[in-house]
Design an enzyme around this catalytic site. Structure first.
Site, PDB file in Angstrom:
ATOM      1  N   ASP A 133       6.894   9.142 -43.349  1.00 53.07           N
ATOM      2  CA  ASP A 133       5.443   9.269 -43.395  1.00 53.07           C
ATOM      3  C   ASP A 133       4.810   7.883 -43.441  1.00 53.07           C
ATOM      4  O   ASP A 133       5.447   6.906 -43.832  1.00 53.07           O
ATOM      5  CB  ASP A 133       5.060  10.076 -44.644  1.00 53.07           C
ATOM      6  CG  ASP A 133       3.571  10.312 -44.769  1.00 53.07           C
ATOM      7  OD1 ASP A 133       2.900  10.518 -43.740  1.00 53.07           O
ATOM      8  OD2 ASP A 133       3.077  10.282 -45.910  1.00 53.07           O
ATOM      9  N   ASP A 186       1.028   7.147 -44.634  1.00 53.90           N
ATOM     10  CA  ASP A 186       0.127   6.937 -45.760  1.00 53.90           C
ATOM     11  C   ASP A 186       0.842   7.145 -47.090  1.00 53.90           C
ATOM     12  O   ASP A 186       1.448   8.189 -47.330  1.00 53.90           O
ATOM     13  CB  ASP A 186      -1.087   7.869 -45.654  1.00 53.90           C
ATOM     14  CG  ASP A 186      -1.953   7.508 -44.456  1.00 53.90           C
ATOM     15  OD1 ASP A 186      -2.294   6.323 -44.307  1.00 53.90           O
ATOM     16  OD2 ASP A 186      -2.269   8.409 -43.663  1.00 53.90           O
ATOM     17  N   ASP A 222       5.120  11.555 -49.163  1.00 52.81           N
ATOM     18  CA  ASP A 222       4.493  11.601 -50.484  1.00 52.81           C
ATOM     19  C   ASP A 222       3.851  12.952 -50.772  1.00 52.81           C
ATOM     20  O   ASP A 222       3.397  13.189 -51.886  1.00 52.81           O
ATOM     21  CB  ASP A 222       3.440  10.498 -50.627  1.00 52.81           C
ATOM     22  CG  ASP A 222       2.269  10.716 -49.692  1.00 52.81           C
ATOM     23  OD1 ASP A 222       2.496  10.787 -48.462  1.00 52.81           O
ATOM     24  OD2 ASP A 222       1.124  10.818 -50.160  1.00 52.81           O
TER      25      ASP A 222
END
Length: 175
Positions: free
Chosen positions: A8, A10, A135
């Site tokens: 990922d 961000d 996250d």
């Protein structure tokens, strides 16, 4: 064929929480210490209207252009690329401006991850890889491989997935 890792952007490669901290300190309170937001989730500690104004900043042109790189991410992903095929998987469809900004950001900070290995999507359940580092727990729920939950203030209560606190720890696990 090398095993695949889906990574990922961000709050995994890019310090998006840090960008929000900078905006909050610029627009709302210059005295608050950045560590305060590293330990608490924005939506839990800010008034609803302030949180909404902060959250809306992702729709502004340029939001994704100057986000800092997470400490160790460049070095560890370079090392991982020797052993794995790396794919950056970002749910970039939610924010119109993010597509080109994230593309350019990856060119600048992660040139060792080829443009063909960038997946900008809306729903990560389509991703097939051996490992996913993310996250957001909901992206790992439907994932078929090994999920590593990258620590962030907004996921601290989740205990369903193996947690990683840094890129150094990712390296220890996967290298």
């Amino acid at each position: 064929m090398k095993p695949r890792i889906a990574i990922d952007m961000d709050d995994v490669l890019a310090d998006t929480v840090g960008k929000f901290i900078d905006i909050y300190r610029r627009d709302f309170d210059t005295t608050v210490l950045p560590t305060f937001f590293r330990e608490n989730s924005f939506h839990e500690i800010l008034e609803k209207d302030v949180y909404q104004r902060l959250a809306d900043s992702v729709h502004q042109p340029g939001f994704f252009t100057d986000i800092a790189v997470m400490e160790g991410a460049q070095e560890v992903t370079r090392a991982l690329s020797e052993k794995y095929d790396l794919y950056v998987t970002s749910a970039a469809m939610e924010f119109r401006n993010s597509l080109s900004e994230k593309y350019d950001w990856l060119d600048e900070h992660f040139p060792h991850i080829h443009w063909k290995n960038r997946v900008f999507c809306g729903d990560k359940s389509i991703i097939r890889a051996d490992v996913m580092i993310d996250d957001m727990p909901y992206n790992l729920v439907s994932f078929q491989g090994k999920g590593l939950l990258f620590d962030a203030p907004h996921n601290r209560d989740n205990t369903l997935f193996e947690r990683v606190n840094s890129w150094e720890q990712v390296g220890r696990i996967l290298l």
